[in-house]
Design an enzyme around this catalytic site. Structure first.
Site, mmCIF file in Angstrom:
data_model
loop_
_atom_site.group_PDB
_atom_site.id
_atom_site.type_symbol
_atom_site.label_atom_id
_atom_site.label_comp_id
_atom_site.label_asym_id
_atom_site.label_seq_id
_atom_site.Cartn_x
_atom_site.Cartn_y
_atom_site.Cartn_z
ATOM 1 N N THR A 11 27.843 -81.913 70.066
ATOM 2 C CA THR A 11 28.252 -82.143 71.449
ATOM 3 C C THR A 11 28.196 -80.863 72.271
ATOM 4 O OG1 THR A 11 29.640 -84.000 70.798
ATOM 5 C CG2 THR A 11 30.155 -82.972 72.908
ATOM 6 N N THR A 82 31.331 -82.199 65.775
ATOM 7 C CA THR A 82 32.657 -82.344 65.173
ATOM 8 C C THR A 82 32.762 -83.497 64.173
ATOM 9 O OG1 THR A 82 33.440 -83.706 67.022
ATOM 10 C CG2 THR A 82 33.788 -81.316 67.178
ATOM 11 N N ASP A 83 31.862 -84.475 64.246
ATOM 12 C CA ASP A 83 31.986 -85.640 63.365
ATOM 13 C C ASP A 83 31.821 -85.308 61.884
ATOM 14 O OD1 ASP A 83 32.609 -87.774 65.188
ATOM 15 O OD2 ASP A 83 30.565 -87.599 65.939
#
Length: 169
Positions: A11, A82-83
């Protein structure tokens, strides 16, 4: 002292396409972020890949491990989605015990203007210079060890998986 920054996408570096209404990758925002943050340390930036971390495979993680192993610097920051950041942190921790590696990312793309990315990058650069060798995740002014962190998807923050009163420096 020099810090190596490896860019992997996430992101952090996504852009919004107004015509299609989708997010995509163009180029990393890291040089601009370092400039805007008035970074005064010696930083080398290398783009390893520009992908969403949900698309990251074992081969991508191996590429990150190999880049960290080949780096002459002992202090490394990795921008990451971040996932699956925790997954990559754990792979790195198993392979690179003698370097200080800090992964960071953003919940909102930097290009949106209201991103947490600039703050997280600054925190990661500070933590990488002060923490002992190991692999860490730095988000929202806190750091976590690779073996004691999870992303709480309900509230959009990273948390320790074992109760501890230790906060960021």
């Amino acid at each position: 002292m020099s810090v190596r920054v490896f860019v992997t996408g996430g992101t952090f570096d996504k852009e919004y396409d107004e015509l299609t209404g989708t997010l995509h990758f163009d180029a990393t925002h890291l040089p601009e972020m370092l400039r805007r943050g008035r970074c005064m340390i010696d930083v080398s930036v290398d783009v390893l890949m520009m992908i969403d971390s949900l698309e990251m495979k074992e081969a991508h993680r191996l590429q990150i491990v190999q880049a960290c192993q080949a780096a002459t610097e002992s202090q490394i920051v990795i921008t990451h989605g971040t996932d699956t950041m925790v997954d990559t942190a754990r792979v790195l921790a198993a392979e690179l015990p003698d370097k200080t590696i800090v992964l960071t990312g953003a919940m909102v793309p930097y290009a949106f203007g209201s991103s947490d990315g600039l703050f997280n990058l600054g925190s990661a650069l500070s933590f990488v210079q002060t923490l002992p060798p190991g692999v860490y995740i730095a988000m929202n002014g806190r750091y976590f060890t690779a073996d004691n962190v999870a992303k709480n998807r309900n509230v959009g923050v990273f948390e320790e998986t074992v109760d501890s009163s230790r906060d960021a420096l």
